[in-house]
Design a protein around this motif. Structure first.
Motif, PDB file in Angstrom:
ATOM      1  N   UNK A 107      46.573 -25.053  29.269  1.00  0.00           N
ATOM      2  CA  UNK A 107      47.477 -24.563  28.723  1.00  0.00           C
ATOM      3  C   UNK A 107      48.233 -26.192  28.379  1.00  0.00           C
ATOM      4  N   UNK A 108      48.142 -26.669  29.152  1.00  0.00           N
ATOM      5  CA  UNK A 108      48.416 -28.270  28.737  1.00  0.00           C
ATOM      6  C   UNK A 108      48.847 -28.398  27.337  1.00  0.00           C
ATOM      7  N   UNK A 109      47.122 -28.416  26.672  1.00  0.00           N
ATOM      8  CA  UNK A 109      46.501 -29.119  26.164  1.00  0.00           C
ATOM      9  C   UNK A 109      47.086 -27.765  24.971  1.00  0.00           C
ATOM     10  N   UNK A 110      46.930 -26.862  25.447  1.00  0.00           N
ATOM     11  CA  UNK A 110      47.469 -26.327  23.571  1.00  0.00           C
ATOM     12  C   UNK A 110      48.873 -25.823  23.506  1.00  0.00           C
ATOM     13  N   UNK A 111      49.440 -26.594  24.778  1.00  0.00           N
ATOM     14  CA  UNK A 111      51.192 -27.105  24.268  1.00  0.00           C
ATOM     15  C   UNK A 111      51.040 -28.353  23.178  1.00  0.00           C
ATOM     16  N   UNK A 112      50.174 -29.189  23.401  1.00  0.00           N
ATOM     17  CA  UNK A 112      50.011 -30.454  22.965  1.00  0.00           C
ATOM     18  C   UNK A 112      49.078 -30.172  21.221  1.00  0.00           C
ATOM     19  N   UNK A 113      48.554 -29.503  21.131  1.00  0.00           N
ATOM     20  CA  UNK A 113      47.801 -28.960  19.988  1.00  0.00           C
ATOM     21  C   UNK A 113      48.681 -28.445  19.164  1.00  0.00           C
ATOM     22  N   UNK A 114      50.250 -27.280  19.616  1.00  0.00           N
ATOM     23  CA  UNK A 114      51.169 -27.014  19.174  1.00  0.00           C
ATOM     24  C   UNK A 114      51.747 -28.332  19.085  1.00  0.00           C
ATOM     25  N   UNK A 115      52.558 -29.555  19.887  1.00  0.00           N
ATOM     26  CA  UNK A 115      53.170 -30.254  19.521  1.00  0.00           C
ATOM     27  C   UNK A 115      52.240 -31.352  18.817  1.00  0.00           C
ATOM     28  N   UNK A 116      51.193 -31.900  17.508  1.00  0.00           N
ATOM     29  CA  UNK A 116      50.911 -32.024  17.111  1.00  0.00           C
ATOM     30  C   UNK A 116      50.722 -31.240  16.089  1.00  0.00           C
ATOM     31  N   UNK A 117      50.909 -29.902  15.514  1.00  0.00           N
ATOM     32  CA  UNK A 117      50.929 -29.243  14.723  1.00  0.00           C
ATOM     33  C   UNK A 117      49.960 -28.429  14.257  1.00  0.00           C
ATOM     34  N   UNK A 118      48.884 -28.234  15.467  1.00  0.00           N
ATOM     35  CA  UNK A 118      47.645 -28.417  15.630  1.00  0.00           C
ATOM     36  C   UNK A 118      47.537 -26.738  15.293  1.00  0.00           C
ATOM     37  N   UNK A 119      48.177 -25.857  15.861  1.00  0.00           N
ATOM     38  CA  UNK A 119      49.134 -24.905  15.944  1.00  0.00           C
ATOM     39  C   UNK A 119      50.196 -23.898  16.223  1.00  0.00           C
ATOM     40  N   UNK A 120      50.464 -23.569  16.133  1.00  0.00           N
ATOM     41  CA  UNK A 120      51.897 -22.767  15.520  1.00  0.00           C
ATOM     42  C   UNK A 120      51.957 -21.427  15.556  1.00  0.00           C
ATOM     43  N   UNK A 121      52.070 -21.306  16.624  1.00  0.00           N
ATOM     44  CA  UNK A 121      52.398 -19.840  17.901  1.00  0.00           C
ATOM     45  C   UNK A 121      53.674 -19.211  16.926  1.00  0.00           C
ATOM     46  N   UNK A 122      53.717 -18.148  17.433  1.00  0.00           N
ATOM     47  CA  UNK A 122      55.303 -17.307  16.892  1.00  0.00           C
ATOM     48  C   UNK A 122      55.888 -17.151  18.557  1.00  0.00           C
ATOM     49  N   UNK A 123      57.100 -16.957  19.170  1.00  0.00           N
ATOM     50  CA  UNK A 123      58.066 -16.543  20.131  1.00  0.00           C
ATOM     51  C   UNK A 123      58.094 -15.100  19.766  1.00  0.00           C
ATOM     52  N   UNK A 124      58.085 -14.627  21.227  1.00  0.00           N
ATOM     53  CA  UNK A 124      58.783 -13.593  21.558  1.00  0.00           C
ATOM     54  C   UNK A 124      60.675 -13.543  21.561  1.00  0.00           C
ATOM     55  N   UNK A 125      60.796 -13.108  22.245  1.00  0.00           N
ATOM     56  CA  UNK A 125      62.265 -13.021  21.931  1.00  0.00           C
ATOM     57  C   UNK A 125      62.830 -13.332  23.001  1.00  0.00           C
ATOM     58  N   UNK A 126      61.823 -13.589  24.789  1.00  0.00           N
ATOM     59  CA  UNK A 126      62.434 -14.521  25.074  1.00  0.00           C
ATOM     60  C   UNK A 126      61.546 -15.398  25.557  1.00  0.00           C
ATOM     61  N   UNK A 127      60.776 -16.115  24.225  1.00  0.00           N
ATOM     62  CA  UNK A 127      60.422 -17.450  23.964  1.00  0.00           C
ATOM     63  C   UNK A 127      59.085 -17.372  24.655  1.00  0.00           C
ATOM     64  N   UNK A 128      58.415 -16.623  25.071  1.00  0.00           N
ATOM     65  CA  UNK A 128      57.087 -17.048  25.459  1.00  0.00           C
ATOM     66  C   UNK A 128      56.067 -16.916  24.050  1.00  0.00           C
ATOM     67  N   UNK A 129      55.451 -17.744  24.119  1.00  0.00           N
ATOM     68  CA  UNK A 129      54.501 -18.345  22.638  1.00  0.00           C
ATOM     69  C   UNK A 129      53.604 -16.883  22.807  1.00  0.00           C
ATOM     70  N   UNK A 130      53.061 -16.969  21.524  1.00  0.00           N
ATOM     71  CA  UNK A 130      52.495 -15.765  21.335  1.00  0.00           C
ATOM     72  C   UNK A 130      51.435 -16.111  19.816  1.00  0.00           C
ATOM     73  N   UNK A 131      50.341 -15.990  20.292  1.00  0.00           N
ATOM     74  CA  UNK A 131      48.994 -16.446  19.366  1.00  0.00           C
ATOM     75  C   UNK A 131      48.509 -15.237  18.926  1.00  0.00           C
ATOM     76  N   UNK A 132      47.957 -15.520  18.049  1.00  0.00           N
ATOM     77  CA  UNK A 132      47.113 -14.803  17.504  1.00  0.00           C
ATOM     78  C   UNK A 132      45.279 -14.459  17.461  1.00  0.00           C
ATOM     79  N   UNK A 133      44.853 -13.436  17.091  1.00  0.00           N
ATOM     80  CA  UNK A 133      43.509 -13.467  17.681  1.00  0.00           C
ATOM     81  C   UNK A 133      43.148 -14.957  17.062  1.00  0.00           C
ATOM     82  N   UNK A 134      43.457 -14.911  15.332  1.00  0.00           N
ATOM     83  CA  UNK A 134      42.889 -16.190  14.831  1.00  0.00           C
ATOM     84  C   UNK A 134      42.578 -17.244  15.451  1.00  0.00           C
TER      85      UNK A 134
END
Length: 141
Positions: free
Chosen positions: A14-41
């Motif tokens: 999970x930590x590495x996934x958050x790092x990928x997000x920081x680096x702009x490699x993945x961009x999850x959407x956010x649910x109303x509660x602030x949780x990251x939501x990822x697509x199948x892709x």
């Protein structure tokens, strides 16, 4: 899908996934509660990122490459700049150097291990597999 499921499906922390997000490699959407939501892709994207990182590419190059990768193992070329081509050529040359170094080290270890096992077998009469340690070239990244 939530970050835990993506982590499990890709074998990435999970930590590495958050790092990928920081680096702009993945961009999850956010649910109303602030949780990251990822697509199948995102599963394929994370696997591509892991593969490119394993090949020795830095995240700054991966960030530039990802838009050119529309699905695993398929690359298309929308607008490649001369700078991007030069950067990729440098990265390719560095990877080739690392591969050559690793190949030399593998061959040296194999030769050393063969010698150690042969000598061990000759001296002890016990011709079984054993362990050996070799001093290797250092392969810089």
């Amino acid at each position: 899908m939530k970050i835990g499921e993506l982590a499990e499906r890709t074998g990435t922390s999970r930590r590495l996934l958050r790092y990928y997000e920081e680096q702009g490699l993945i961009t999850p959407s956010r649910a109303l509660n602030g949780y990251r939501e990822y697509q199948e892709s995102d599963v394929d994207i994370v696997l591509q990122i892991k593969g490119l990182l394993d090949a020795g590419l830095p995240t700054r190059i991966i960030q530039q490459l990802l838009p050119c990768l529309d699905r695993p193992q398929t690359i298309y070329v929308p607008n490649v700049t001369p700078e991007m081509i030069a950067t990729l050529q440098r990265e390719q040359a560095q990877l080739s150097e690392r591969i050559e170094c690793l190949t030399r080290n593998r061959d040296a270890i194999a030769d050393y291990l063969d010698t150690v096992l042969r000598v061990r077998c000759q001296h002890s009469g016990a011709c079984e597999a054993g362990s050996a340690t070799a001093v290797m070239d250092s392969c810089s990244a």
